[in-house]
Design a protein around this motif. Structure first.
Motif, PDB file in Angstrom:
ATOM      1  N   GLU A   1       0.794  -1.219   0.000  1.00  0.00           N
ATOM      2  CA  GLU A   1       0.000   0.000   0.000  1.00  0.00           C
ATOM      3  C   GLU A   1       0.836   1.283   0.000  1.00  0.00           C
ATOM      4  OE1 GLU A   1      -3.547   1.885   2.814  1.00  0.00           O
ATOM      5  OE2 GLU A   1      -2.561   0.018   3.405  1.00  0.00           O
ATOM      6  N   TYR A   2       2.011   1.269   0.633  1.00  0.00           N
ATOM      7  CA  TYR A   2       2.748   2.513   0.849  1.00  0.00           C
ATOM      8  C   TYR A   2       4.064   2.622   0.087  1.00  0.00           C
ATOM      9  CZ  TYR A   2      -0.516   2.739   4.756  1.00  0.00           C
ATOM     10  OH  TYR A   2      -1.643   2.744   5.528  1.00  0.00           O
ATOM     11  N   TRP A   3       4.407   1.675  -0.759  1.00  0.00           N
ATOM     12  CA  TRP A   3       5.742   1.707  -1.382  1.00  0.00           C
ATOM     13  C   TRP A   3       5.983   2.996  -2.161  1.00  0.00           C
ATOM     14  CZ3 TRP A   3       7.149   2.010  -6.490  1.00  0.00           C
ATOM     15  CH2 TRP A   3       6.158   1.783  -7.439  1.00  0.00           C
ATOM     16  N   ASP A   4       4.937   3.567  -2.771  1.00  0.00           N
ATOM     17  CA  ASP A   4       5.126   4.801  -3.531  1.00  0.00           C
ATOM     18  C   ASP A   4       4.265   5.956  -3.007  1.00  0.00           C
ATOM     19  OD1 ASP A   4       2.677   3.859  -4.386  1.00  0.00           O
ATOM     20  OD2 ASP A   4       3.057   4.223  -6.506  1.00  0.00           O
ATOM     21  N   SER A   5       3.780   5.826  -1.795  1.00  0.00           N
ATOM     22  CA  SER A   5       2.920   6.852  -1.206  1.00  0.00           C
ATOM     23  C   SER A   5       3.713   8.128  -0.914  1.00  0.00           C
ATOM     24  CB  SER A   5       2.307   6.335   0.100  1.00  0.00           C
ATOM     25  OG  SER A   5       1.619   7.374   0.758  1.00  0.00           O
ATOM     26  N   THR A   6       3.086   9.252  -1.188  1.00  0.00           N
ATOM     27  CA  THR A   6       3.689  10.545  -0.854  1.00  0.00           C
ATOM     28  C   THR A   6       2.816  11.315   0.132  1.00  0.00           C
ATOM     29  OG1 THR A   6       2.661  11.564  -2.787  1.00  0.00           O
ATOM     30  CG2 THR A   6       4.925  10.729  -3.052  1.00  0.00           C
ATOM     31  N   GLN A   7       1.838  10.638   0.707  1.00  0.00           N
ATOM     32  CA  GLN A   7       0.954  11.269   1.690  1.00  0.00           C
ATOM     33  C   GLN A   7       1.749  11.669   2.934  1.00  0.00           C
ATOM     34  OE1 GLN A   7      -2.122  12.154   1.486  1.00  0.00           O
ATOM     35  NE2 GLN A   7      -2.801  11.084  -0.337  1.00  0.00           N
ATOM     36  N   GLU A   8       1.403  12.824   3.499  1.00  0.00           N
ATOM     37  CA  GLU A   8       2.027  13.244   4.750  1.00  0.00           C
ATOM     38  C   GLU A   8       1.355  12.547   5.914  1.00  0.00           C
ATOM     39  OE1 GLU A   8       2.291  17.401   5.481  1.00  0.00           O
ATOM     40  OE2 GLU A   8       3.364  17.801   3.626  1.00  0.00           O
TER      41      GLU A   8
ATOM     42  N   HIS B   1      13.200   3.258  -4.960  1.00  0.00           N
ATOM     43  CA  HIS B   1      12.905   2.425  -6.136  1.00  0.00           C
ATOM     44  C   HIS B   1      13.173   0.943  -5.875  1.00  0.00           C
ATOM     45  CE1 HIS B   1      12.503   6.228  -8.184  1.00  0.00           C
ATOM     46  NE2 HIS B   1      13.710   6.553  -7.774  1.00  0.00           N
ATOM     47  N   CYS B   2      12.997   0.515  -4.621  1.00  0.00           N
ATOM     48  CA  CYS B   2      13.229  -0.890  -4.277  1.00  0.00           C
ATOM     49  C   CYS B   2      11.924  -1.686  -4.183  1.00  0.00           C
ATOM     50  CB  CYS B   2      14.005  -1.007  -2.966  1.00  0.00           C
ATOM     51  SG  CYS B   2      13.065  -0.504  -1.506  1.00  0.00           S
ATOM     52  N   GLY B   3      10.777  -0.995  -4.195  1.00  0.00           N
ATOM     53  CA  GLY B   3       9.494  -1.682  -4.143  1.00  0.00           C
ATOM     54  C   GLY B   3       8.862  -1.758  -2.770  1.00  0.00           C
ATOM     55  N   TRP B   4       9.538  -1.238  -1.761  1.00  0.00           N
ATOM     56  CA  TRP B   4       9.007  -1.191  -0.406  1.00  0.00           C
ATOM     57  C   TRP B   4       9.137   0.243   0.112  1.00  0.00           C
ATOM     58  CZ3 TRP B   4      12.259  -5.244  -1.855  1.00  0.00           C
ATOM     59  CH2 TRP B   4      11.696  -6.519  -1.836  1.00  0.00           C
ATOM     60  N   PRO B   5       8.326   0.627   1.086  1.00  0.00           N
ATOM     61  CA  PRO B   5       8.520   1.948   1.684  1.00  0.00           C
ATOM     62  C   PRO B   5       9.926   2.048   2.276  1.00  0.00           C
ATOM     63  CG  PRO B   5       6.464   0.971   2.434  1.00  0.00           C
ATOM     64  CD  PRO B   5       7.212  -0.091   1.684  1.00  0.00           C
ATOM     65  N   SER B   6      10.592   3.148   2.016  1.00  0.00           N
ATOM     66  CA  SER B   6      11.954   3.354   2.518  1.00  0.00           C
ATOM     67  C   SER B   6      12.016   4.640   3.327  1.00  0.00           C
ATOM     68  CB  SER B   6      12.938   3.443   1.352  1.00  0.00           C
ATOM     69  OG  SER B   6      12.990   2.225   0.655  1.00  0.00           O
ATOM     70  N   PHE B   7      12.713   4.550   4.435  1.00  0.00           N
ATOM     71  CA  PHE B   7      12.894   5.686   5.331  1.00  0.00           C
ATOM     72  C   PHE B   7      14.377   5.797   5.643  1.00  0.00           C
ATOM     73  CE2 PHE B   7       8.791   3.761   5.997  1.00  0.00           C
ATOM     74  CZ  PHE B   7       7.911   4.827   6.058  1.00  0.00           C
TER      75      PHE B   7
ATOM     76  N   CYS C   1      14.100  -0.456   4.940  1.00  0.00           N
ATOM     77  CA  CYS C   1      13.242  -1.082   3.933  1.00  0.00           C
ATOM     78  C   CYS C   1      12.130  -1.802   4.700  1.00  0.00           C
ATOM     79  CB  CYS C   1      14.076  -2.053   3.110  1.00  0.00           C
ATOM     80  SG  CYS C   1      13.204  -2.822   1.760  1.00  0.00           S
ATOM     81  N   ILE C   2      10.934  -1.217   4.707  1.00  0.00           N
ATOM     82  CA  ILE C   2       9.865  -1.645   5.598  1.00  0.00           C
ATOM     83  C   ILE C   2       8.682  -2.175   4.796  1.00  0.00           C
ATOM     84  CG2 ILE C   2       8.323  -0.901   7.460  1.00  0.00           C
ATOM     85  CD1 ILE C   2      11.337  -0.759   8.186  1.00  0.00           C
ATOM     86  N   ASN C   3       8.116  -3.280   5.230  1.00  0.00           N
ATOM     87  CA  ASN C   3       6.939  -3.851   4.579  1.00  0.00           C
ATOM     88  C   ASN C   3       5.725  -2.957   4.799  1.00  0.00           C
ATOM     89  OD1 ASN C   3       7.742  -6.731   3.687  1.00  0.00           O
ATOM     90  ND2 ASN C   3       8.542  -6.582   5.768  1.00  0.00           N
ATOM     91  N   SER C   4       4.997  -2.655   3.720  1.00  0.00           N
ATOM     92  CA  SER C   4       3.774  -1.848   3.842  1.00  0.00           C
ATOM     93  C   SER C   4       2.785  -2.478   4.804  1.00  0.00           C
ATOM     94  CB  SER C   4       3.091  -1.690   2.485  1.00  0.00           C
ATOM     95  OG  SER C   4       3.762  -0.783   1.666  1.00  0.00           O
ATOM     96  N   VAL C   5       2.661  -3.795   4.746  1.00  0.00           N
ATOM     97  CA  VAL C   5       1.664  -4.485   5.559  1.00  0.00           C
ATOM     98  C   VAL C   5       1.964  -4.363   7.056  1.00  0.00           C
ATOM     99  CG1 VAL C   5       2.719  -6.795   5.590  1.00  0.00           C
ATOM    100  CG2 VAL C   5       0.229  -6.566   5.589  1.00  0.00           C
ATOM    101  N   SER C   6       3.170  -3.969   7.406  1.00  0.00           N
ATOM    102  CA  SER C   6       3.507  -3.786   8.823  1.00  0.00           C
ATOM    103  C   SER C   6       3.231  -2.362   9.301  1.00  0.00           C
ATOM    104  CB  SER C   6       4.972  -4.151   9.078  1.00  0.00           C
ATOM    105  OG  SER C   6       5.831  -3.249   8.431  1.00  0.00           O
ATOM    106  N   LEU C   7       2.789  -1.503   8.391  1.00  0.00           N
ATOM    107  CA  LEU C   7       2.553  -0.098   8.723  1.00  0.00           C
ATOM    108  C   LEU C   7       1.103   0.296   8.528  1.00  0.00           C
ATOM    109  CD1 LEU C   7       5.575   1.445   6.771  1.00  0.00           C
ATOM    110  CD2 LEU C   7       5.452   1.013   9.239  1.00  0.00           C
ATOM    111  N   LYS C   8       0.719   1.369   9.218  1.00  0.00           N
ATOM    112  CA  LYS C   8      -0.562   2.016   8.997  1.00  0.00           C
ATOM    113  C   LYS C   8      -0.285   3.518   9.026  1.00  0.00           C
ATOM    114  CE  LYS C   8      -5.295   2.381  10.471  1.00  0.00           C
ATOM    115  NZ  LYS C   8      -6.330   1.956  11.383  1.00  0.00           N
ATOM    116  N   LEU C   9      -0.663   4.212   7.962  1.00  0.00           N
ATOM    117  CA  LEU C   9      -0.410   5.639   7.874  1.00  0.00           C
ATOM    118  C   LEU C   9      -1.550   6.427   8.502  1.00  0.00           C
ATOM    119  CD1 LEU C   9       1.169   8.107   6.798  1.00  0.00           C
ATOM    120  CD2 LEU C   9      -0.065   7.820   4.641  1.00  0.00           C
ATOM    121  N   ARG C  10      -1.200   7.253   9.478  1.00  0.00           N
ATOM    122  CA  ARG C  10      -2.148   8.216  10.025  1.00  0.00           C
ATOM    123  C   ARG C  10      -1.905   9.514   9.261  1.00  0.00           C
ATOM    124  NH1 ARG C  10      -0.672   8.812  15.294  1.00  0.00           N
ATOM    125  NH2 ARG C  10       0.125  10.901  14.970  1.00  0.00           N
TER     126      ARG C  10
END
Length: 149
Positions: free
Chosen positions: A43-50, A72-78, A129-138
């Motif tokens: 869900e979040y690999w390419d999200s730009t939501q704040e 550009h690895c396919g997972w959300p990166s921080f 490199c974090i799995n989207s399924v392990s996160l929830k964006l507020r």
């Protein structure tokens, strides 16, 4: 290389049955069994939501969109967690690699891995490199809850 092998004392403790009951099969497989979702499917690999990224298992605040970047690895990166102590680092020698596993400090759920020194154009030269399924964006402004560090 960051590691904190000493056992942390999680603040959220549940039985395996409770986790299985509360999480979807995909969430359970990643968060409780250290699985990995396929790249470019989360869900979040390419999200730009704040906003603030929370642990999907326990709701602990882990990362903010300020530290998120496109690797550009396919997972959300921080390039850094929200604050020291929000995540835990574990040596991971699985799959024939030496990596650093990243877990939620509050509930010990698997989040993903930390890669260091790979020439990322970030302030820390690190990629969480974090799995989207392990996160929830507020979503919204990146204000932290009053309990956050």
């Amino acid at each position: 290389m960051r590691t904190s092998e000493s056992p942390a004392t999680p603040t959220v403790v549940k039985t395996d049955a409770q986790w299985r009951n509360e999480l979807s099969p995909a969430e359970y497989q990643v968060l409780r069994q250290a699985g990995t979702e396929r790249p470019y499917t989360g869900e979040y690999w390419d999200s730009t939501q704040e906003g603030v990224y929370e642990c999907r298992a326990c709701g602990a605040e882990l990362f903010t969109s300020k530290e998120k970047f496109s690797s550009h690895c396919g997972w959300p990166s921080f390039f850094a967690p929200l604050a020291d102590g929000t995540v835990r680092y574990i040596h991971d020698n699985s799959m024939g690699m030496q990596r650093v596993e990243v877990r939620c400090s509050a509930c010990e759920s698997h989040l993903g891995h930390l890669f260091e020194g790979e020439g990322y154009d970030t302030p820390t030269d690190e990629r969480f490199c974090i799995n989207s399924v392990s996160l929830k964006l507020r979503e919204g402004t990146q204000e932290l809850s009053p309990e956050a560090p």
